[in-house]
Enzyme design. Structure first.
Site, PDB file in Angstrom:
ATOM      1  N   THR A 116       0.901  -1.175   0.086  1.00  0.00           N
ATOM      2  CA  THR A 116      -0.016  -0.056  -0.036  1.00  0.00           C
ATOM      3  C   THR A 116       0.906   1.110  -0.018  1.00  0.00           C
ATOM      4  O   THR A 116       0.523   2.204  -0.779  1.00  0.00           O
ATOM      5  CB  THR A 116      -0.918  -0.138   1.306  1.00  0.00           C
ATOM      6  OG1 THR A 116      -1.794  -0.961   1.146  1.00  0.00           O
ATOM      7  CG2 THR A 116      -1.820   1.599   1.329  1.00  0.00           C
TER       8      THR A 116
ATOM      9  N   ASP B 114      -4.302  -0.849  -5.531  1.00  0.00           N
ATOM     10  CA  ASP B 114      -2.937  -0.546  -4.988  1.00  0.00           C
ATOM     11  C   ASP B 114      -2.057  -1.474  -5.390  1.00  0.00           C
ATOM     12  O   ASP B 114      -0.851  -1.340  -5.811  1.00  0.00           O
ATOM     13  CB  ASP B 114      -2.860  -0.262  -3.564  1.00  0.00           C
ATOM     14  CG  ASP B 114      -3.231  -1.256  -2.626  1.00  0.00           C
ATOM     15  OD1 ASP B 114      -4.177  -2.252  -3.231  1.00  0.00           O
ATOM     16  OD2 ASP B 114      -2.808  -1.249  -1.465  1.00  0.00           O
TER      17      ASP B 114
HETATM   18  C1  GP9 Z   1      -3.172  -0.441   6.704  1.00  0.00           C
HETATM   19  C2  GP9 Z   1      -2.945  -0.700   5.477  1.00  0.00           C
HETATM   20  C3  GP9 Z   1      -2.620  -1.910   4.674  1.00  0.00           C
HETATM   21  O1  GP9 Z   1      -3.352   0.755   7.215  1.00  0.00           O
HETATM   22  O2  GP9 Z   1      -3.002   0.557   4.459  1.00  0.00           O
HETATM   23  O3  GP9 Z   1      -1.171  -1.767   3.830  1.00  0.00           O
HETATM   24  P1  GP9 Z   1      -1.007  -3.204   3.091  1.00  0.00           P
HETATM   25  O4  GP9 Z   1      -0.902  -4.444   3.943  1.00  0.00           O
HETATM   26  O5  GP9 Z   1      -1.844  -3.417   1.880  1.00  0.00           O
HETATM   27  O6  GP9 Z   1       0.525  -2.757   2.689  1.00  0.00           O
HETATM   28 MN    MN Z   2      -2.769  -2.570   0.203  1.00  0.00          MN
END
Ligand code: GP9
Ligand code: MN
Length: 427
Positions: free
Chosen positions: A84, A259
């Site tokens: 993310t 994402d």
């Molecule tokens: C948690 C999130 C998850 O705040 O945005 O991130 P990820 O595990 O998908 O990298």
């Molecule tokens: Mn994510």
């Protein structure tokens, strides 16, 4: 040092794609709402499970009769281990994440020239991020200050009662619902980034929130992936209704993006059942498609656009729509609507995909026939060099904190992180 930034600058200026004249500045001063679809891969679009559409609302945007949206069906995520955080970094900076770890965590004190700051300085935008998790996850509360994010609405701003929460945090339906009043009260024009969360590995969902039966591969994550995707789709539909009711739909730019992948290669057996074909290395690369959709007020959507593209392309695209010269900034992507848009998409591991062929794990493949190309052309070999070079330059920017030495234009003022605070609600 400053020689390195000159090398970077020469590269990005040479790659730069001039804006499409008809679209430059069409969205000047419009509110921008960017919606992050957690772990959402494009194969879900139009996919039918048990004879049912999994994401009827998103599908309706893709096959949009009202011609609001353009959907890029050959758009790829370019994230690495930062998941993310990489997605956020790439979309707002047109830089790549790092080969290892997450730049949000390790490069949080770097100088950035990111969309929130640029839009603020050039056009007076207020930027805000909405996310139903703790503020320090992925180091957001630190790096957002360098990106110039004005307001950050995190768990303290939401009703996190147990019935509203699952897995990492707030469920998407209460998330969008409770975000509305904050959104409505933002000073306009705003740049709002809504980060969803429920459709996240291992795709946990309460029985009462399910409206589609799980898949039946026997791989729990894969099976539930469709149920949380449906839940996200319903949450999004509700959000669009609320935006319309609040008078914030019609005249806003709305961007929707995935994402990163949700189903890793550890699930190839189950994915073979889902897709109906073997998950070869090429197929796996093809599965890295994530949605990118955009609605531009006053401009008819094109339906489906097949341009090969990636997350690095979003920043220059948006800048041009807002009437801001992307050429001034260090951007590794190019404007999606430009006739000079560059149709090669580097992945973080050095693989890449073009409109005709792909390079995956040391082998070139023909996109059409899926056959291995035993004798790659000079052009193909050169493209590989370009991709490696591009990734290296981006890494130099982050590792050397090179934007310290770069002045985009005479109006630019370096972001001062001390100008930003993200107090708890009521603080
Ligand atoms: C948690 C999130 C998850 O705040 O945005 O991130 P990820 O595990 O998908 O990298
Ligand atoms: Mn994510």
């Amino acid at each position: 040092d400053s020689n390195d930034i000159t090398e970077v600058q020469n590269y990005t200026k040479a790659k730069y794609a001039q804006p499409n004249e008809e679209l430059f500045g069409v969205a000047k001063g419009k509110n921008v709402i960017k919606i992050h679809l957690e772990s959402f891969q494009s194969f879900l679009i139009d996919y039918k499970l048990h004879g049912e559409e999994v994401t009827p609302f998103l599908n309706s945007l893709v096959h949009d009769k009202s011609k609001d949206f353009t959907y890029f069906d050959n758009f790829f995520h370019q994230t690495g281990q930062g998941k993310t955080a990489d997605g956020e970094l790439i979309m707002d900076n047109s830089l790549y994440g790092l080969p290892n770890g997450s730049a949000f965590s390790t490069k949080a004190n770097n100088t950035y020239q990111a969309l929130p700051a640029i839009m603020d300085q050039q056009e007076g935008y207020t930027s805000a991020v909405f996310h139903g998790d703790g503020k320090s996850f992925w180091n957001r509360d630190k790096i957002y200050k360098e990106l110039g994010v004005n307001k950050f609405y995190y768990d303290s701003y939401y009703d996190m009662s147990p019935e509203n929460v699952i897995n990492y945090g707030l469920k998407d339906k209460p998330f969008f619902e409770q975000s509305m009043p904050y959104l409505e009260n933002l000073e306009q024009p705003f740049y709002a980034h809504m980060i969803t969360l429920t459709h996240h590995h291992p795709y946990l969902i309460n029985e009462e929130d399910t409206t589609i039966a799980p898949a039946e591969t026997g791989d729990g994550s894969v099976d539930r992936y469709f149920q949380t995707a449906r839940y996200l789709d319903e949450a999004l539909k509700q959000f669009f209704d609320d935006l319309k009711e609040a008078g914030l739909y019609e005249d806003s730019v709305i961007m929707i993006y995935g994402d990163h992948y949700g189903i890793s290669e550890n699930h190839n057996r189950a994915m073979k059942e889902i897709i109906g074909e073997e998950i070869t290395p090429l197929k796996n690369a093809e599965l890295q498609r994530v949605p990118y959709m955009i609605k531009i007020p006053g401009v008819d959507g094109q339906g489906v656009n097949h341009e090969y593209s990636g997350q690095t392309d979003v920043m220059p695209t948006l800048l041009h729509l807002l009437g801001i010269k992307a050429q001034d900034y260090i951007t590794f992507g190019t404007d999606l609507f430009s006739k000079d848009h560059k149709e090669f998409v580097p992945f973080r591991n050095g693989d890449f995909i073009t409109d005709k062929y792909s390079y995956v794990n040391g082998t070139y493949y023909d996109n059409e026939t899926k056959e291995k190309i035993s004798e790659p052309t000079e052009e193909m070999l050169k493209k590989r060099e370009t991709v490696m070079h591009e990734l290296e330059l981006s890494d130099k920017v982050l590792n050397g904190d090179l934007l310290r030495f770069y002045t985009p234009n005479k109006e630019w003022e370096p972001v001062n992180p001390n100008d930003y605070t993200y107090p708890e609600k009521g603080e």
